[in-house]
Write a protein that holds these residues in place. Structure first.
Motif, PDB file in Angstrom:
ATOM      1  N   ASP A  10      48.631   4.485  40.445  1.00 43.53           N
ATOM      2  CA  ASP A  10      47.636   3.550  40.968  1.00 43.53           C
ATOM      3  C   ASP A  10      47.604   2.340  40.037  1.00 43.53           C
ATOM      4  N   GLN A  11      47.956   1.157  40.532  1.00 45.32           N
ATOM      5  CA  GLN A  11      48.067  -0.013  39.666  1.00 45.32           C
ATOM      6  C   GLN A  11      46.728  -0.466  39.114  1.00 45.32           C
ATOM      7  N   VAL A  12      45.639  -0.104  39.753  1.00 45.39           N
ATOM      8  CA  VAL A  12      44.319  -0.455  39.227  1.00 45.39           C
ATOM      9  C   VAL A  12      43.978   0.424  38.031  1.00 45.39           C
ATOM     10  N   LYS A  13      44.262   1.703  38.129  1.00 49.07           N
ATOM     11  CA  LYS A  13      43.928   2.644  37.055  1.00 49.07           C
ATOM     12  C   LYS A  13      44.978   2.663  35.958  1.00 49.07           C
ATOM     13  N   GLY A  14      46.222   2.352  36.293  1.00 52.11           N
ATOM     14  CA  GLY A  14      47.257   2.262  35.278  1.00 52.11           C
ATOM     15  C   GLY A  14      48.241   3.410  35.300  1.00 52.11           C
ATOM     16  N   PRO A  15      49.296   3.328  34.444  1.00 49.44           N
ATOM     17  CA  PRO A  15      50.403   4.303  34.470  1.00 49.44           C
ATOM     18  C   PRO A  15      49.988   5.743  34.197  1.00 49.44           C
ATOM     19  N   TYR A  16      48.864   5.940  33.534  1.00 47.61           N
ATOM     20  CA  TYR A  16      48.459   7.306  33.191  1.00 47.61           C
ATOM     21  C   TYR A  16      47.652   7.984  34.298  1.00 47.61           C
ATOM     22  N   PHE A  17      47.697   7.378  35.506  1.00 47.93           N
ATOM     23  CA  PHE A  17      47.032   7.975  36.659  1.00 47.93           C
ATOM     24  C   PHE A  17      48.015   7.988  37.835  1.00 47.93           C
ATOM     25  N   PRO A  18      48.952   8.943  37.826  1.00 49.12           N
ATOM     26  CA  PRO A  18      49.974   9.012  38.877  1.00 49.12           C
ATOM     27  C   PRO A  18      49.419   9.632  40.153  1.00 49.12           C
ATOM     28  N   TYR A  19      50.099   9.358  41.263  1.00 53.03           N
ATOM     29  CA  TYR A  19      49.749  10.046  42.506  1.00 53.03           C
ATOM     30  C   TYR A  19      50.961  10.751  43.114  1.00 53.03           C
ATOM     31  N   HIS A  20      52.091  10.702  42.411  1.00 55.18           N
ATOM     32  CA  HIS A  20      53.303  11.339  42.914  1.00 55.18           C
ATOM     33  C   HIS A  20      54.210  11.636  41.736  1.00 55.18           C
TER      34      HIS A  20
END
Length: 624
Positions: free
Chosen positions: A161-171
């Motif tokens: 999620d580009q809002v939350k950043g790289p440390y919050f993946p969805y896949h």
């Protein structure tokens, strides 16, 4: 969905799955003779997933993340994003003669980087479709080589999620679209493989930071993209963990464990990745109710997996969730390495003048208090990281909000034009880098620390800015990068001391204070320590690695006197480093023939806030 369809539109075809035909065990599946005319697919499942399609957790090529209709269940509104899996096969790729370096753990010199921020700035001199991508990282391989780096640790590259950043993946199975030159999944896959192949061709390993403890889903906002809507109760820990606002994955449940193992194998087999650093690692030890497990099945499976056991596996206690994880005895099976948080804390405190010298001695020797059952090569040492203060900010900011950073501004807060303050800061930067490289364990450099990269005193990850490549042309940065390169070469040349799988023997180390006196271990006012490392020599030892080392560390405001012990007969002490001296004299290169020689039992003044390194040598011309 049709080729132009999206997650927010109506599907061109919807198939209701029959549990007696389309389910095997816990796995749902469907087979179609042809997908001609269709471009993407998703799942509708469960109570919360009926409103919009969910991303297949195992899809290899995926589409863009777009806003979808909110889901309303039992009076609860759950905003959601939608992303579809592509029905196209991943782009074909030829690895040619790619050969993974498979470097021994103890020989690594690691550089941590963010793919986008590393080359996104126009000063990188790269084309717009290359800057901030995997191709941009590959274009700067010479920079890594010039530093002596042989492993690059990339911040998370999974779709996030580009809002939350790289440390919050969805896949967990596809690289970030924006890291490819064309901004799509297929181009990111090809660009990443090109980057890995180029790195390997230059003897550099590629390690990935990975986040499997939480996702961009399941937070307080109830966002659903994939597994949260597929089967929230199986993938996530049911009860909230104190202090944590995010949904935590139940990593040790069979279904989540299989997902993680399949993902890791995918990156090794399909992308030739050399290893992984597991962020928020203490949460990988938790069971279904958040309790700590003595033998977490996931960690044990990774340690002994026939594919994954051949890679580097590193546990990092840092948490992007705002939770302060304490470094604790990590179940390792003599396979897991760890990011050594204590190293950073103790070195910062020593150079600030606020630590017992015994704490520094422990870190220099490979942190035996933490790695006694594994060895120093399992300690990944760092001074700064991508969260918290950068290296230059560590010596420039120390206001009340930064108490936990153990920083010291050297006499003035923030930017300064005071020559005395600037000289102290430069000396401290040299000291941090020096201690990082002469300590047993694996040195980990953080992106930008070699070129004075600053976040203006902010500790927030979100305040990180792209690297300014123009800084590499300044005299300050040329000095720092040259010093790093020198120390990396020193570690390689003296691998008998600095690149070890096992700890130094007690009889090969002696400690001294001023003028060969006993160190004042328990005295909090003692800020000077000398370490004498006696080389283990035999008839087969190369001449270049036979000499002892004598290393002095002074965090006092005043100079200290070091008396060098007598070297072996026919040898002299050569000063290789003195961080208090001006360039080009503070470290010795092969082109600098004016090596400072010191006889045994000679006294040497170690200036305030400085470190000095001596090596005993019998054959000076050969050394030069």
């Amino acid at each position: 969905y049709g080729r132009c369809g999206g997650g927010g539109g109506k599907p061109a075809l919807e198939i209701e799955l029959d549990p007696y035909v389309n389910r095997t065990g816990h796995v749902w599946h469907v087979s179609l003779e042809s997908v001609e005319g269709y471009g993407s697919y998703g799942f509708r499942c469960g109570l919360f997933g009926m409103g919009h399609p969910l991303l297949d957790p195992y899809a290899k090529v995926i589409g863009d993340l777009v806003a979808a209709n909110s889901v309303h269940v039992k009076g609860i509104t759950a905003p959601s994003m939608s992303c579809l899996g592509s029905l196209a096969n991943p782009p074909s790729y030829s690895w040619g003669r790619d050969k993974q370096p498979r470097l021994p753990l103890e020989k690594l010199v690691v550089y941590r980087a963010n793919v986008a921020l590393f080359t996104k700035d126009k000063s990188s001199g790269l084309l717009d479709n290359v800057a901030g991508t995997f191709s941009g990282v590959a274009a700067k391989i010479q920079h890594f080589r010039s530093l002596g780096v042989n492993a690059v640790l990339l911040e998370p590259v999974f779709q996030f999620d580009q809002v939350k950043g790289p440390y919050f993946p969805y896949h967990f199975f596809s690289p970030m679209d924006s890291y490819g030159g064309e901004g799509c999944s297929a181009s990111a896959i090809t660009a990443m493989k090109d980057m890995v192949k180029a790195m390997h061709r230059n003897g550099i390993e590629v390690l990935l930071e990975v986040v499997f403890t939480h996702t961009a889903e399941g937070e307080a906002d109830g966002q659903m993209i994939s597994i949260s809507g597929v089967d929230n109760s199986s993938y996530y820990i049911a009860d909230e963990i104190a202090g944590c606002k995010s949904g935590i994955l139940n990593c040790n449940s069979p279904v989540t464990q299989n997902l993680i193992l399949d993902s890791l194998r995918h990156w090794v087999i399909d992308f030739h990745v050399d290893g992984f650093c597991f962020i928020n690692a203490p949460f990988l030890v938790r069971g279904p109710r958040g309790e700590y497990l003595s033998r977490p099945p996931l960690l044990e499976s990774i340690a002994f997996d026939p594919v994954l056991s051949k890679t580097k596996i590193i546990a990092d206690p840092w948490s992007p969730l705002g939770i302060s994880n304490v470094q604790f005895p990590f179940p390792h099976w003599k396979r897991w390495a760890e990011m050594n948080t204590r190293f950073s804390i103790d070195v910062r405190n020593f150079l600030k003048g606020e630590a017992l010298i015994g704490a520094l001695a422990t870190r220099l020797c490979g942190s035996g208090d933490l790695f006694s059952n594994r060895g120093p090569a399992f300690s990944f040492n760092y001074v700064s990281r991508n969260s918290g203060l950068t290296l230059v900010d560590l010596v420039s900011f120390s206001n009340g909000d930064l108490a936990s950073e153990s920083s010291w501004n050297c006499g003035e807060e923030g930017p300064s034009e005071d020559s005395v303050v600037l000289q102290k800061r430069l000396r401290q930067i040299r000291n941090f880098i020096f201690i990082l490289f002469v300590s047993l364990g694996i040195p980990v450099l953080n992106m930008g620390d070699e070129c004075g990269h600053s976040s203006a005193g902010s500790t927030s990850y979100k305040d990180r800015v792209p690297l300014n490549w123009k800084a590499l042309k300044t005299s300050f940065v040329k000095e720092v990068t040259g010093f790093i390169s020198f120390l990396a070469a020193l570690r390689s040349r003296r691998g008998d001391i600095f690149q070890r799988r096992e700890f130094l023997k007690l009889e090969n180390i002696s400690w001294h204070g001023n003028n060969l006196s006993e160190p004042r271990w328990e005295d909090p006012t003692s800020k000077f320590l000398c370490m004498h490392i006696i080389a283990e020599n035999d008839v087969n030892t190369p001449e270049l690695t036979k000499g002892d080392l004598y290393i002095c560390f002074n965090s006092n405001e005043e100079p200290a006197s070091a008396t060098l012990p007598a070297p072996a007969e026919g040898s002299v002490w050569l000063r290789l480093v003195d961080t208090s001296l001006a360039l080009p004299g503070f470290f010795t290169t092969e082109s600098n023939l004016k090596v400072h020689q010191v006889l045994g039992y000679s006294s040497y003044e170690v200036k305030a806030h400085s470190c000095v390194l001596f090596e005993s040598k019998r054959d000076l011309p050969q050394f030069l």
